[in-house]
Design a protein around this motif. Structure first.
Motif, PDB file in Angstrom:
ATOM      1  N   ARG A   7       0.836  -1.209   0.000  1.00 35.92           N
ATOM      2  CA  ARG A   7       0.000   0.000   0.000  1.00 35.92           C
ATOM      3  C   ARG A   7       0.866   1.253   0.000  1.00 35.92           C
ATOM      4  NH1 ARG A   7      -4.538  -2.455   4.170  1.00 35.92           N
ATOM      5  NH2 ARG A   7      -5.868  -3.364   2.553  1.00 35.92           N
ATOM      6  N   LYS A   8       1.965   1.229   0.729  1.00 35.12           N
ATOM      7  CA  LYS A   8       2.898   2.350   0.715  1.00 35.12           C
ATOM      8  C   LYS A   8       3.502   2.523  -0.669  1.00 35.12           C
ATOM      9  CE  LYS A   8       5.700   5.526   2.373  1.00 35.12           C
ATOM     10  NZ  LYS A   8       5.201   6.862   2.782  1.00 35.12           N
ATOM     11  N   PHE A   9       3.865   1.409  -1.298  1.00 43.81           N
ATOM     12  CA  PHE A   9       4.462   1.450  -2.639  1.00 43.81           C
ATOM     13  C   PHE A   9       3.534   2.139  -3.634  1.00 43.81           C
ATOM     14  CE2 PHE A   9       4.777  -0.306  -6.900  1.00 43.81           C
ATOM     15  CZ  PHE A   9       6.117  -0.072  -7.206  1.00 43.81           C
ATOM     16  N   GLU A  10       2.245   1.905  -3.510  1.00 45.68           N
ATOM     17  CA  GLU A  10       1.272   2.471  -4.436  1.00 45.68           C
ATOM     18  C   GLU A  10       1.320   4.009  -4.456  1.00 45.68           C
ATOM     19  OE1 GLU A  10      -1.492   1.074  -6.401  1.00 45.68           O
ATOM     20  OE2 GLU A  10      -0.233  -0.713  -6.385  1.00 45.68           O
ATOM     21  N   SER A  11       1.852   4.621  -3.403  1.00 45.66           N
ATOM     22  CA  SER A  11       1.910   6.085  -3.326  1.00 45.66           C
ATOM     23  C   SER A  11       3.263   6.653  -3.751  1.00 45.66           C
ATOM     24  CB  SER A  11       1.607   6.538  -1.892  1.00 45.66           C
ATOM     25  OG  SER A  11       2.665   6.158  -1.008  1.00 45.66           O
ATOM     26  N   LEU A  12       4.219   5.782  -4.115  1.00 50.08           N
ATOM     27  CA  LEU A  12       5.579   6.212  -4.430  1.00 50.08           C
ATOM     28  C   LEU A  12       5.850   6.150  -5.933  1.00 50.08           C
ATOM     29  CD1 LEU A  12       7.503   4.309  -1.601  1.00 50.08           C
ATOM     30  CD2 LEU A  12       6.776   6.710  -1.591  1.00 50.08           C
ATOM     31  N   LYS A  13       6.843   6.910  -6.371  1.00 47.62           N
ATOM     32  CA  LYS A  13       7.238   6.888  -7.778  1.00 47.62           C
ATOM     33  C   LYS A  13       8.751   6.672  -7.846  1.00 47.62           C
ATOM     34  CE  LYS A  13       6.741   9.309 -12.196  1.00 47.62           C
ATOM     35  NZ  LYS A  13       6.144   8.126 -12.837  1.00 47.62           N
ATOM     36  N   PHE A  14       9.169   5.510  -8.332  1.00 46.97           N
ATOM     37  CA  PHE A  14      10.577   5.164  -8.465  1.00 46.97           C
ATOM     38  C   PHE A  14      11.084   5.563  -9.850  1.00 46.97           C
ATOM     39  CE2 PHE A  14       9.256   2.680  -4.901  1.00 46.97           C
ATOM     40  CZ  PHE A  14      10.395   2.409  -4.147  1.00 46.97           C
ATOM     41  N   ASP A  15      12.408   5.647  -9.980  1.00 50.31           N
ATOM     42  CA  ASP A  15      13.061   6.034 -11.229  1.00 50.31           C
ATOM     43  C   ASP A  15      13.666   4.792 -11.886  1.00 50.31           C
ATOM     44  OD1 ASP A  15      14.775   6.918 -13.243  1.00 50.31           O
ATOM     45  OD2 ASP A  15      15.492   8.638 -12.104  1.00 50.31           O
ATOM     46  N   SER A  16      13.073   4.334 -12.976  1.00 53.81           N
ATOM     47  CA  SER A  16      13.526   3.107 -13.642  1.00 53.81           C
ATOM     48  C   SER A  16      14.968   3.194 -14.110  1.00 53.81           C
ATOM     49  CB  SER A  16      12.618   2.783 -14.832  1.00 53.81           C
ATOM     50  OG  SER A  16      11.321   2.478 -14.399  1.00 53.81           O
ATOM     51  N   ASN A  17      15.375   4.343 -14.603  1.00 51.44           N
ATOM     52  CA  ASN A  17      16.748   4.503 -15.106  1.00 51.44           C
ATOM     53  C   ASN A  17      17.767   4.446 -13.967  1.00 51.44           C
ATOM     54  OD1 ASN A  17      16.195   4.837 -17.954  1.00 51.44           O
ATOM     55  ND2 ASN A  17      15.317   6.814 -17.434  1.00 51.44           N
ATOM     56  N   PHE A  18      17.434   5.059 -12.831  1.00 47.48           N
ATOM     57  CA  PHE A  18      18.314   4.985 -11.662  1.00 47.48           C
ATOM     58  C   PHE A  18      18.457   3.537 -11.200  1.00 47.48           C
ATOM     59  CE2 PHE A  18      18.918   4.697  -7.083  1.00 47.48           C
ATOM     60  CZ  PHE A  18      20.018   5.516  -6.877  1.00 47.48           C
ATOM     61  N   ILE A  19      17.344   2.812 -11.181  1.00 54.35           N
ATOM     62  CA  ILE A  19      17.349   1.413 -10.741  1.00 54.35           C
ATOM     63  C   ILE A  19      18.197   0.558 -11.671  1.00 54.35           C
ATOM     64  CG2 ILE A  19      15.870  -0.621 -10.445  1.00 54.35           C
ATOM     65  CD1 ILE A  19      13.651   1.282  -9.507  1.00 54.35           C
ATOM     66  N   ARG A  20      18.042   0.757 -12.956  1.00 54.55           N
ATOM     67  CA  ARG A  20      18.824   0.011 -13.946  1.00 54.55           C
ATOM     68  C   ARG A  20      20.327   0.290 -13.787  1.00 54.55           C
ATOM     69  NH1 ARG A  20      19.027  -3.896 -18.322  1.00 54.55           N
ATOM     70  NH2 ARG A  20      20.842  -3.302 -19.538  1.00 54.55           N
ATOM     71  N   ARG A  21      20.694   1.557 -13.609  1.00 53.30           N
ATOM     72  CA  ARG A  21      22.106   1.896 -13.444  1.00 53.30           C
ATOM     73  C   ARG A  21      22.700   1.238 -12.211  1.00 53.30           C
ATOM     74  NH1 ARG A  21      20.246   7.032 -15.085  1.00 53.30           N
ATOM     75  NH2 ARG A  21      20.248   7.776 -12.918  1.00 53.30           N
ATOM     76  N   HIS A  22      21.911   1.143 -11.162  1.00 54.22           N
ATOM     77  CA  HIS A  22      22.390   0.467  -9.953  1.00 54.22           C
ATOM     78  C   HIS A  22      22.671  -1.009 -10.228  1.00 54.22           C
ATOM     79  CE1 HIS A  22      22.702  -0.881  -5.804  1.00 54.22           C
ATOM     80  NE2 HIS A  22      21.773  -1.781  -6.068  1.00 54.22           N
ATOM     81  N   ALA A  23      21.777  -1.663 -10.965  1.00 51.07           N
ATOM     82  CA  ALA A  23      21.950  -3.090 -11.272  1.00 51.07           C
ATOM     83  C   ALA A  23      23.209  -3.345 -12.089  1.00 51.07           C
ATOM     84  CB  ALA A  23      20.724  -3.613 -12.016  1.00 51.07           C
TER      85      ALA A  23
END
Length: 375
Positions: free
Chosen positions: A333-349
């Motif tokens: 439910r908390k996640f539903e209110s958040l907006k993550f950055d796909s490009n940042f996540i990919r760069r981390h991986a």
């Protein structure tokens, strides 16, 4: 420098089998020694490698039969599998059987240990042990006691241990008391297999073997309450039990091609990771797809994920801290209110890409071989 590689068994497609593939890519002229091998059950890469199997190959051609016959036949088979005396470096990939192999005293043994043999050092990870009573529990404990002695003695042959994380490093210290310092080299993810999708589906995703300690039941119970669509990818001994537990908003899949798996990762809203895992390749695969992870905040994810604190655009995961249904429900439910950055996540991986792992393994082995020549 002559190198051989050992792995417990090649009867499945898992994170450890991906690590061994990268080990072989680092040293492509090496033979791979293993308890048993079935080319149809593991990655196609191994079809082009030279594999030497133990006598267990004659009686165990899948994971289930291997587990049933492991004590005592698998142990005996591995102890009878001999590494040639001319091998300078033996690189072992193991949780259970790899370290039992017969190797010359002159060979330097380097063991990449995912975790000490789970059955004997953490038996409560198995529902069969937890649920056993009376005579069955007594037999379990007797077998565990015997294997623990064998396992500890075999581990003493290792000259250098490599761990995946700080947590598994401590487990190796506590279980095997190694004589040399343990280094950490984190397992890789094949970044090239995954991509960021321009579109997003309406589902959450879980990719896992359907076993007791993976805690898939916790996720199903949570999504039964939430009502959000959940796709579960995987097979295992708890499959029928989990399907009976699931409501209609939960879909099960298995046997996906690598292309289909990449697609299902890339379009998920988020990846669910409920278990206390030694490491966890699947959260990194989700990150390689630009997707955030909702994870139980213990174990390997502490070494691989950037948890959300106050800025989702600089995070790769949202942790829930209690391995309970209500805790996961609150996290989703908390996640539903958040907006993550796909490009940042990919760069981390990308920090965990296979070439980085291959380079680190090569450098470590080269250093230990050169040091042995200087003695």
């Amino acid at each position: 420098m002559k190198i051989a590689i050992v792995h417990d068994e090649l009867l499945r497609k898992g994170g450890a089998e991906q690590v061994v593939r990268c080990m072989h890519m680092a040293f492509p002229m090496s033979k791979i020694y293993t308890m048993a091998y079935n080319k149809e059950l593991t990655y196609p890469y191994y079809k082009s490698t030279e594999i030497v199997t133990s006598n267990m190959q004659k009686i165990a051609n899948n994971e289930i039969s291997m587990k049933r016959l492991f004590f005592p036949f698998g142990i005996i088979a591995m102890r009878n599998l001999k590494i040639p005396n001319e091998i300078d470096i033996l690189l072992i990939s193991t949780t259970h059987a790899g370290k039992y192999i017969n190797v010359s005293d002159r060979t330097i043994v380097i063991t990449y240990c995912y975790t000490p043999f789970r059955l004997v050092w953490s038996p409560n990870s198995y529902s069969e042990y937890v649920d056993s009573k009376g005579v069955k529990k007594w037999i379990f404990n007797l077998v565990i006691k015997l294997i623990k002695k064998i396992d500890f003695k075999a581990a003493q042959r290792t000259d250098y241990f490599i761990a995946m994380t700080e947590e598994t490093k401590q487990r190796i210290k506590d279980s095997y008391h190694p004589r040399n310092e343990i280094i950490i080299i984190k397992p890789p993810v094949n970044i090239g297999n995954f991509y960021i999708s321009p579109k997003q589906g309406n589902y959450y995703l879980l990719v896992s073997r359907l076993e007791f300690y993976k805690k898939v039941d916790l996720v199903i119970k949570a999504f039964n309450v939430l009502g959000f669509k959940l796709i579960v990818v995987g097979k295992g001994s708890k499959e029928n039990e989990l399907k009976e537990l699931a409501n209609e908003n939960i879909e099960f899949k298995h046997g996906l091609s690598s292309e289909d798996l990449a697609s299902i990762y890339s379009e998920a809203k988020a990846f669910i990771f409920p278990q206390h895992e030694d490491y966890g390749i699947t959260p990194l695969e989700a990150n390689a797809s630009g997707r955030p992870v909702i994870a139980y905040g213990k174990g390997g994810v502490l070494d691989t994920m950037i948890p959300y604190t106050d800025d989702a655009k600089k995070a790769t995961a949202l942790f829930f801290m209690d391995q309970e249904v209500e805790s996961l429900i609150n996290a989703v439910r908390k996640f539903e209110s958040l907006k993550f950055d796909s490009n940042f996540i990919r760069r981390h991986a990308e920090n965990f890409d296979e070439p980085i792992f291959i380079s680190k393994i090569r450098n470590f082995i080269d250093a230990k071989y050169k040091a042995s020549l200087d003695k």
